[in-house]
Design a protein around this motif. Structure first.
Motif, PDB file in Angstrom:
ATOM      1  N   ASP A   9       0.835  -1.211   0.000  1.00 41.55           N
ATOM      2  CA  ASP A   9       0.000   0.000   0.000  1.00 41.55           C
ATOM      3  C   ASP A   9       0.866   1.256   0.000  1.00 41.55           C
ATOM      4  OD1 ASP A   9      -2.356  -1.452   0.000  1.00 41.55           O
ATOM      5  OD2 ASP A   9      -2.600  -1.391   2.186  1.00 41.55           O
ATOM      6  N   GLY A  12       2.366   1.943  -3.275  1.00 40.93           N
ATOM      7  CA  GLY A  12       1.408   2.109  -4.385  1.00 40.93           C
ATOM      8  C   GLY A  12       1.630   1.075  -5.470  1.00 40.93           C
ATOM      9  N   TRP A  14      -0.272  -1.504  -6.469  1.00 45.03           N
ATOM     10  CA  TRP A  14      -1.398  -1.798  -7.362  1.00 45.03           C
ATOM     11  C   TRP A  14      -2.619  -0.968  -7.001  1.00 45.03           C
ATOM     12  CZ3 TRP A  14      -0.366  -6.363  -4.115  1.00 45.03           C
ATOM     13  CH2 TRP A  14      -1.276  -6.519  -3.074  1.00 45.03           C
ATOM     14  N   GLU A  15      -3.581  -0.995  -7.929  1.00 47.69           N
ATOM     15  CA  GLU A  15      -4.915  -0.454  -7.647  1.00 47.69           C
ATOM     16  C   GLU A  15      -5.917  -1.538  -8.025  1.00 47.69           C
ATOM     17  OE1 GLU A  15      -6.069   2.901 -10.018  1.00 47.69           O
ATOM     18  OE2 GLU A  15      -4.942   2.217 -11.778  1.00 47.69           O
ATOM     19  N   CYS A 125      -5.932  -6.888  -9.279  1.00 49.80           N
ATOM     20  CA  CYS A 125      -4.939  -5.858  -8.908  1.00 49.80           C
ATOM     21  C   CYS A 125      -4.200  -5.422 -10.171  1.00 49.80           C
ATOM     22  CB  CYS A 125      -3.921  -6.427  -7.924  1.00 49.80           C
ATOM     23  SG  CYS A 125      -4.650  -7.096  -6.418  1.00 49.80           S
ATOM     24  N   LYS A 128       1.051  -1.314 -10.696  1.00 47.11           N
ATOM     25  CA  LYS A 128       1.680  -0.043 -11.086  1.00 47.11           C
ATOM     26  C   LYS A 128       3.189  -0.098 -10.855  1.00 47.11           C
ATOM     27  CE  LYS A 128      -1.138   2.589  -8.549  1.00 47.11           C
ATOM     28  NZ  LYS A 128      -1.702   3.857  -8.004  1.00 47.11           N
TER      29      LYS A 128
END
Length: 239
Positions: A9, A12, A14-15, A125, A128
């Motif tokens: 988290d 950052g 993944w989203e 997921c 990024k």
């Protein structure tokens, strides 16, 4: 496991998104490891989330995978210089090194076991940043580290791409990178601390101060005698 997810988290990595049509997910799994010190005592228990990179397709999910690793011969040469010039020798460890690498490809990964979001079980997921297990993870980390450290005035060694040198007037510092282990050999304490501050600003680091055990090799020093010894006794005993 919670610590690893927290690290994801913070970086950052993944989203969470709905999986687009005609896109496949890369699987993932938890890998558990017991980290031990040079004498075999347990240091900590570690959980790592790893992508199932074997399911990636070349040309779609990745292109280049090569990344250099410092040679053992280079380490011995640096250790000889440390002993001869009585250099300061410190060690740092990069926490979750591979999570620093930026991804060029669009990759979707399944949600990790134990951390699937309620109501979004079918979502994926979208990565990024690179993650352990991806074919290109090691390369992306090396590129990120190289770009960062050269921006601080370090020059890459022509023979070993994982050794860097910075000269500041009459002072100098040598940096040896071995995946996520960093050795710093410096003629000046001020330059050493300056480099540590820079690394801490750019990556999550663990400062291990004077080097005693790196990549399975114990380091013994007697500075008054100008002696430095390397031993793999712990590795031999465990084999």
């Amino acid at each position: 496991m919670k610590e690893e997810i927290k690290s994801m988290d913070q970086n950052g990595v993944w989203e969470l998104v709905e999986l687009p049509d005609n896109c496949k997910r890369v699987g993932c799994k938890w890998v558990f490891k017991t980290k031990r010190d040079s004498t075999g005592n347990i240091e900590r228990y570690k959980a790592r989330l790893v992508a199932k990179g074997f399911s990636q397709k070349e040309g779609i999910d990745y292109n280049e995978t090569f990344s250099p690793v410092s040679r053992k011969d280079s380490l011995r040469i640096v250790m000889a210089l440390v002993a001869h010039y009585d250099l300061e020798l410190h060690q740092m460890d990069v926490k979750t090194a591979f999570l620093n690498g930026d991804l060029d490809e669009e990759i979707y990964m399944e949600q990790p076991d134990g951390f699937i979001e309620k109501g979004k079980e079918s979502w994926a997921c979208k990565l990024k940043k690179s993650i352990y297990g991806l074919k290109q993870a090691s390369r992306q980390w090396y590129i990120k580290f190289h770009d960062t450290i050269t921006s601080f005035g370090f020059k890459e060694n022509a023979v070993d791409q994982c050794i860097y040198l910075k000269i500041s007037g009459s002072k100098f510092i040598i940096l040896v990178l071995y995946v996520d282990d960093i050795l710093l050999a410096s003629s000046d304490l001020g330059l050493l601390h300056e480099t540590k501050i820079f690394l801490n600003k750019n990556f999550k680091m663990v400062d291990m101060n004077e080097a005693a055990y790196v990549i399975g090799i114990e380091i013994f020093r007697d500075r008054s005698q100008g002696l430095l010894g390397l031993s793999q006794k712990g590795y031999i005993n465990r084999s």
